[in-house]
Each structure stands twice: as C-alpha cells, then as structure tokens.
Design a protein around this motif. Structure first.
Motif, short mmCIF file in Angstrom:
data_model
loop_
_atom_site.label_atom_id
_atom_site.label_comp_id
_atom_site.label_asym_id
_atom_site.label_seq_id
_atom_site.Cartn_x
_atom_site.Cartn_y
_atom_site.Cartn_z
N GLY A 148 0.76 -0.98 0.18
CA GLY A 148 0.08 0.15 0.05
C GLY A 148 0.76 1.38 -0.08
N LYS A 149 0.17 2.47 -0.29
CA LYS A 149 0.84 3.78 -0.40
C LYS A 149 -0.37 4.65 -0.36
CE LYS A 149 1.91 5.91 -4.02
NZ LYS A 149 0.72 6.55 -4.62
N TRP A 150 0.13 5.87 0.28
CA TRP A 150 -0.99 6.97 0.26
C TRP A 150 -1.19 7.49 -1.05
CZ3 TRP A 150 -2.52 6.18 4.65
CH2 TRP A 150 -1.85 6.17 6.01
N PRO A 151 -2.47 7.54 -1.39
CA PRO A 151 -2.81 8.11 -2.58
C PRO A 151 -2.57 9.77 -2.71
CG PRO A 151 -4.72 7.47 -1.29
CD PRO A 151 -3.50 7.11 -0.60
N ALA A 152 -3.32 10.49 -3.68
CA ALA A 152 -2.91 11.69 -3.72
C ALA A 152 -3.52 12.50 -2.66
CB ALA A 152 -3.46 12.31 -5.02
N ALA A 153 -3.18 13.58 -2.27
CA ALA A 153 -3.69 14.13 -0.85
C ALA A 153 -5.24 14.59 -1.11
CB ALA A 153 -2.97 15.38 -0.73
N TRP A 154 -5.60 14.72 -2.44
CA TRP A 154 -7.27 15.20 -2.51
C TRP A 154 -8.02 13.82 -2.18
CZ3 TRP A 154 -9.51 12.64 -6.72
CH2 TRP A 154 -8.88 12.12 -7.63
N VAL A 162 -7.45 3.31 2.64
CA VAL A 162 -5.96 2.59 2.68
C VAL A 162 -5.60 2.51 3.96
CG1 VAL A 162 -3.80 2.98 1.74
CG2 VAL A 162 -5.63 3.35 0.26
N ARG A 163 -5.58 3.42 4.81
CA ARG A 163 -5.13 3.44 6.42
C ARG A 163 -5.91 2.24 7.01
NH1 ARG A 163 -2.83 5.74 10.44
NH2 ARG A 163 -2.15 7.79 9.18
N SER A 164 -7.32 2.05 6.95
CA SER A 164 -7.85 1.12 7.59
C SER A 164 -7.48 -0.35 6.90
CB SER A 164 -9.35 1.08 7.27
OG SER A 164 -9.90 0.86 6.14
N TYR A 169 -1.13 -4.10 9.80
CA TYR A 169 0.00 -4.79 9.18
C TYR A 169 1.19 -3.88 9.29
CZ TYR A 169 -3.76 -7.89 7.75
OH TYR A 169 -5.30 -8.70 7.82
N VAL A 170 0.85 -2.51 9.40
CA VAL A 170 1.89 -1.70 9.46
C VAL A 170 2.15 -1.20 10.74
CG1 VAL A 170 2.45 0.75 8.53
CG2 VAL A 170 1.28 -1.07 7.12
N ARG A 171 3.76 -1.18 11.20
CA ARG A 171 3.84 -0.78 12.74
C ARG A 171 3.97 0.80 12.43
NH1 ARG A 171 8.92 -3.51 13.45
NH2 ARG A 171 7.63 -5.56 13.68
N ASP A 172 4.51 1.32 11.60
CA ASP A 172 4.88 2.82 11.21
C ASP A 172 4.37 3.33 10.02
OD1 ASP A 172 5.80 5.24 11.42
OD2 ASP A 172 7.40 4.64 12.86
N PHE A 173 3.47 4.14 9.71
CA PHE A 173 3.28 4.72 8.40
C PHE A 173 4.12 5.53 7.98
CE2 PHE A 173 -1.18 2.91 9.19
CZ PHE A 173 -1.48 2.40 7.95
N ARG A 174 5.52 5.80 8.83
CA ARG A 174 6.17 6.92 7.95
C ARG A 174 6.90 6.14 6.77
NH1 ARG A 174 9.91 8.37 13.24
NH2 ARG A 174 8.81 6.40 13.86
N GLY A 198 -3.74 4.70 -7.05
CA GLY A 198 -3.02 5.21 -6.12
C GLY A 198 -2.75 4.93 -4.91
N GLY A 199 -3.49 3.73 -4.39
CA GLY A 199 -3.63 3.50 -3.04
C GLY A 199 -2.53 2.26 -3.08
N GLY A 200 -1.76 1.80 -4.00
CA GLY A 200 -0.88 0.79 -4.14
C GLY A 200 0.28 1.23 -4.81
#
Ligand code: SAM
Length: 223
Positions: A148-154, A162-164, A169-174, A198-200
């Motif tokens: 996964g990755k963050w999609p565009a800010a809008w 994506v976050r949920s 499974y992600v310890r730290d979203f940094r 853009g969510g992956g």
C-alpha cells in the motif's frame, strides 16, 4: 513510543492473525500474482521471500522456479511461519526453506537470484534489513515489491480506506508516501507503477552489476 513498545504492540497481532490471515488479506492476492509475474525468473532460481508470512507467494514462486528452484521464506512471527510450514508439508513444496528470524539478523545461506517484498512496509523502511538482504543477492538479481501507499492528498476517502486496510499490518506509516524509496536507492533500472488508484504500488529493479552507484529512484508513474 520506543521501538520495543511498538514491537509488543504489533507482534501479538500477527500471533492472533495467523489463522485468519489468508482470508483477511485475499483482496491482495491479485497484487501478489502481479508481483511474481513481474519477475523474470528462471527454472532453478533461488528467491528470497522477505517477510513471507503464511507463504501466500510460495505457490506462485514455485510455479516459476520449478522443482529445481528454491524459495527461502524469512519471517520473525512464529505463528505466521507455522502456517507457512504446514502448507509446505501438506503440498509437498520441497523447494521451500524457512528462516524464523528478523530479516535484520537472519542467517541467509548463499546468494539468491531474486527477492520479493510483498506487503512488508516496515521491513522496507529498515536499512539493516535491506543491508542483510542485499548482501545475499547476486549482481543482477531481480527485486520486486508491492504494497500500500498513500494516494494523492485530495483522495481523502481513498486515503481513509487505505489506512484502515493496512493498519493491522503496518507498525509505522512513516515513508508510506513512497514505500519503495530505500529499496530503489539500491537498485538500477527501477520501474514503479501505481496501482489501485494510487493506493498501492508495484516496484521492480535489479541489483547493480557495476561498481557505479545505482541511479536514484524514479517517482511513481503509471505504466
Ligand atoms: C503483512 S504480512 C505480509 C506477509 C506476506 N508477504 C504476504 O504477502 O501476505 C508482514 C509479515 O512481515 C513479517 N515481518 C515484519 N517485520 C519483520 C522483520 N523485521 N523481520 C522478519 N519478518 C518481519 C511479519 O511477521 C508478517 O508475517
């Protein structure tokens, strides 16, 4: 929060998730298939499956490397590896070897032809883990990653989804804006494609075959 606090928060989750992990993450199976398909593997190759979990990539990889190939699965969660081991025994996957250690310190025998990083964001952010993996990849070895990755800010609703989806499974979203960044710095000819609106992402590159430092990572783009 210290690293130790984080570990005690996340590691029991894998203990409880192991039995339901395959069904809980079945939505990701098409990306596992695309990840493995992207690798130009040959019969007899040795592939490192970094953070292999319950071994969902194993049958896909075994199809590609054949009976003379080897899959070395590395994972620090005993419960996840127990599921992977049971599958290997039940299905007669003789080419599967398992290493139950953190990637950062795992004893990896020999030099591999390829490595896959599937849904292992925290490992991709660990320079020590990447140091150990890359010390056991031959020059020219192929490396593929997806997650996964963050999609565009809008894209706010998609970002929340994506976050949920990945929070268990992600310890730290940094680093979740470009999760492949540290990996790409060690590879040449890196291609990154955004998937799932853009969510992956899918990333593919090769271990450098020359003494020259690899070119820096290209930004994500659609193929
Ligand atoms: C979300 S699961 C992904 C499993 C598998 N790759 C897949 O495609 O389903 C992440 C796995 O990485 C493992 N993991 C996380 N950090 C690790 C580390 N530092 N060393 C070894 N395994 C790690 C966890 O135990 C877990 O099994």
């Amino acid at each position: 929060m210290t690293r130790t606090d984080q570990d005690t928060r996340i590691l029991p989750a894998y203990a409880h998730q192991a039995m339901s992990y395959d069904s809980d993450t079945s939505i990701h199976q098409p990306w596992r298939q695309r990840l493995v398909e992207s690798l130009p593997l040959r019969a007899g190759d040795t592939v490192l499956d970094i953070g292999c979990g319950t071994g969902l990539c194993f049958p896909l990889l075994l199809d590609r490397v054949g009976p003379t190939g080897t899959i070395l699965g590395i994972d620090s969660a005993p419960e996840m590896l127990a599921v992977a081991r049971a599958k290997a025994v039940t299905n007669g996957w003789d080419g599967v070897r398992l290493v139950a250690e953190p990637v950062e310190t795992a004893e990896i025998p020999g030099m591999a032809d390829a490595a896959v990083f599937c849904a292992v964001h925290d490992i991709l952010q660990s320079p020590a883990a990447l140091d150990n993996v890359f010390a056991h990849l031959r020059p020219g070895a192929w490396v593929a990653a997806t997650g996964g990755k963050w999609p565009a800010a809008w894209q706010v609703p998609l970002t929340l989804f994506v976050r949920s989806l990945h929070a268990p499974y992600v310890r730290d979203f940094r680093g979740f804006d470009r999760p492949w960044r540290l990996l790409a710095n060690r590879l040449e000819d890196v291609r990154v494609s955004e998937v799932a609106f853009g969510g992956g992402y899918l990333a593919l590159g090769r271990v450098t075959t020359t003494a020259e430092p690899p070119r820096s990572a290209q930004p994500a783009r659609r193929w």
